[in-house]
Design a protein around this motif. Sequence first.
Motif, PDB file in Angstrom:
ATOM      1  N   UNK A 160       0.816  -1.220   0.000  1.00  0.00           N
ATOM      2  CA  UNK A 160       0.000   0.000   0.000  1.00  0.00           C
ATOM      3  C   UNK A 160       0.847   1.268   0.000  1.00  0.00           C
ATOM      4  N   UNK A 161       0.394   2.239  -0.765  1.00  0.00           N
ATOM      5  CA  UNK A 161       1.046   3.550  -0.836  1.00  0.00           C
ATOM      6  C   UNK A 161       2.502   3.485  -1.286  1.00  0.00           C
ATOM      7  N   UNK A 162       2.807   2.479  -2.091  1.00  0.00           N
ATOM      8  CA  UNK A 162       4.136   2.408  -2.696  1.00  0.00           C
ATOM      9  C   UNK A 162       4.150   3.074  -4.075  1.00  0.00           C
ATOM     10  N   UNK A 163       3.038   3.011  -4.768  1.00  0.00           N
ATOM     11  CA  UNK A 163       2.949   3.630  -6.090  1.00  0.00           C
ATOM     12  C   UNK A 163       2.735   5.126  -5.940  1.00  0.00           C
ATOM     13  N   UNK A 164       3.618   5.904  -6.555  1.00  0.00           N
ATOM     14  CA  UNK A 164       3.462   7.351  -6.519  1.00  0.00           C
ATOM     15  C   UNK A 164       2.676   7.856  -7.707  1.00  0.00           C
ATOM     16  N   UNK A 165       3.038   7.370  -8.899  1.00  0.00           N
ATOM     17  CA  UNK A 165       2.394   7.816 -10.129  1.00  0.00           C
ATOM     18  C   UNK A 165       2.546   6.734 -11.193  1.00  0.00           C
ATOM     19  N   UNK A 166       1.504   6.549 -11.989  1.00  0.00           N
ATOM     20  CA  UNK A 166       1.559   5.605 -13.106  1.00  0.00           C
ATOM     21  C   UNK A 166       1.173   6.337 -14.377  1.00  0.00           C
ATOM     22  N   UNK A 167       2.102   6.381 -15.330  1.00  0.00           N
ATOM     23  CA  UNK A 167       1.834   6.983 -16.625  1.00  0.00           C
ATOM     24  C   UNK A 167       1.593   5.861 -17.639  1.00  0.00           C
ATOM     25  N   UNK A 168       0.471   5.913 -18.327  1.00  0.00           N
ATOM     26  CA  UNK A 168       0.166   4.926 -19.364  1.00  0.00           C
ATOM     27  C   UNK A 168       0.353   5.604 -20.707  1.00  0.00           C
ATOM     28  N   UNK A 169       1.276   5.085 -21.499  1.00  0.00           N
ATOM     29  CA  UNK A 169       1.660   5.764 -22.744  1.00  0.00           C
ATOM     30  C   UNK A 169       1.527   4.829 -23.950  1.00  0.00           C
ATOM     31  N   UNK A 170       1.547   5.445 -25.137  1.00  0.00           N
ATOM     32  CA  UNK A 170       1.429   4.710 -26.410  1.00  0.00           C
ATOM     33  C   UNK A 170       0.212   3.785 -26.381  1.00  0.00           C
ATOM     34  N   UNK A 171      -0.905   4.361 -26.021  1.00  0.00           N
ATOM     35  CA  UNK A 171      -2.127   3.570 -25.814  1.00  0.00           C
ATOM     36  C   UNK A 171      -2.856   3.305 -27.135  1.00  0.00           C
ATOM     37  N   UNK A 172      -2.958   2.030 -27.542  1.00  0.00           N
ATOM     38  CA  UNK A 172      -3.721   1.714 -28.754  1.00  0.00           C
ATOM     39  C   UNK A 172      -5.216   1.731 -28.437  1.00  0.00           C
ATOM     40  N   UNK A 173      -6.011   2.038 -29.420  1.00  0.00           N
ATOM     41  CA  UNK A 173      -7.463   2.150 -29.215  1.00  0.00           C
ATOM     42  C   UNK A 173      -8.049   0.856 -28.664  1.00  0.00           C
ATOM     43  N   UNK A 174      -7.558  -0.293 -29.131  1.00  0.00           N
ATOM     44  CA  UNK A 174      -8.144  -1.569 -28.706  1.00  0.00           C
ATOM     45  C   UNK A 174      -7.891  -1.868 -27.233  1.00  0.00           C
ATOM     46  N   UNK A 175      -6.911  -1.169 -26.637  1.00  0.00           N
ATOM     47  CA  UNK A 175      -6.628  -1.401 -25.221  1.00  0.00           C
ATOM     48  C   UNK A 175      -7.786  -0.970 -24.337  1.00  0.00           C
ATOM     49  N   UNK A 176      -8.562   0.009 -24.791  1.00  0.00           N
ATOM     50  CA  UNK A 176      -9.611   0.552 -23.944  1.00  0.00           C
ATOM     51  C   UNK A 176     -10.687  -0.478 -23.613  1.00  0.00           C
ATOM     52  N   UNK A 177     -10.829  -1.493 -24.438  1.00  0.00           N
ATOM     53  CA  UNK A 177     -11.777  -2.567 -24.125  1.00  0.00           C
ATOM     54  C   UNK A 177     -11.323  -3.319 -22.875  1.00  0.00           C
ATOM     55  N   UNK A 178     -10.033  -3.653 -22.841  1.00  0.00           N
ATOM     56  CA  UNK A 178      -9.478  -4.328 -21.670  1.00  0.00           C
ATOM     57  C   UNK A 178      -9.506  -3.404 -20.459  1.00  0.00           C
ATOM     58  N   UNK A 179      -9.259  -2.136 -20.679  1.00  0.00           N
ATOM     59  CA  UNK A 179      -9.240  -1.165 -19.587  1.00  0.00           C
ATOM     60  C   UNK A 179     -10.601  -1.069 -18.899  1.00  0.00           C
ATOM     61  N   UNK A 180     -11.660  -1.091 -19.664  1.00  0.00           N
ATOM     62  CA  UNK A 180     -13.011  -1.011 -19.092  1.00  0.00           C
ATOM     63  C   UNK A 180     -13.308  -2.208 -18.190  1.00  0.00           C
ATOM     64  N   UNK A 181     -12.753  -3.359 -18.547  1.00  0.00           N
ATOM     65  CA  UNK A 181     -12.963  -4.554 -17.726  1.00  0.00           C
ATOM     66  C   UNK A 181     -12.100  -4.515 -16.464  1.00  0.00           C
ATOM     67  N   UNK A 182     -10.961  -3.869 -16.557  1.00  0.00           N
ATOM     68  CA  UNK A 182      -9.990  -3.822 -15.465  1.00  0.00           C
ATOM     69  C   UNK A 182     -10.272  -2.690 -14.479  1.00  0.00           C
ATOM     70  N   UNK A 183     -10.787  -1.591 -14.973  1.00  0.00           N
ATOM     71  CA  UNK A 183     -10.966  -0.360 -14.206  1.00  0.00           C
ATOM     72  C   UNK A 183     -11.746  -0.528 -12.900  1.00  0.00           C
ATOM     73  N   UNK A 184     -12.849  -1.288 -12.867  1.00  0.00           N
ATOM     74  CA  UNK A 184     -13.628  -1.405 -11.626  1.00  0.00           C
ATOM     75  C   UNK A 184     -12.851  -1.999 -10.447  1.00  0.00           C
TER      76      UNK A 184
END
Length: 231
Positions: A160-184
């Motif tokens: 816990x509280x080890x992550x300071x910041x996460x930058x997600x880069x070079x995001x392909x459009x198809x990734x957003x499908x997986x992201x919606x399932x993961x986000x909750x």
Amino acid sequence: MSSYLRKLKIGPSISSDSVHNKEDEFENKEMERSKVMRSIVEIQDPTAKDVDNSMICRFLRARDLDPEKASSMFLKYLNWRKEFVPNGSPIVIALSGRHKPTSVEEFKRFVTYTLDKVCSRMPSGHEKFTAIADLEGWGYSNSDIRGYVAALSILQDCYPERLGKLFIIHVPYIFMTAWKAFYPFIDKNTKKKITFVENKKLELTLLQHIDESQLPERYGGKLQLVPIQES
């Protein structure tokens, strides 16, 4: 042998109480002077407030418990750290396009190994790391929702509280499908630490948060990537 022993002169003994008293006196003296030193350095450098007392005491002992000399030495150290390790935070790069789903247990062991490595490299006084998830080349063959959820659970529950910041880069459009399932599965505090970066603003955004000397060359910095197993 016995006659030899009888000729030995036994000097005055030192009682354990005397030793303990001297140790207590030293600790009390160190504690009082650490307070003086802390007040000195915090006035000149507010970031010193984040430093634990054990570090303050180490610098004190190095200067024979002289608060003025120890403060001068410590302030030089803080300036050095700002130049040498600008944000005091390890930078973790995850090249997601190279990920090939395996068993969840195997992936969990890898994540734990990685987080242990990262935490062990943190400088004193710093507890959080910065991460960059590079999705260049990511496709459905790399998608691993169960693995992502398992990794997230380990990060949130065991580190816990080890992550300071996460930058997600070079995001392909198809990734957003997986992201919606993961986000909750992401808790609200972790969500605040996640930033999606536009390709055209990549270098500018990263350099706003990560010093050039600590940013990998591939993103506009000067640091070479080192495989986690070699770090």
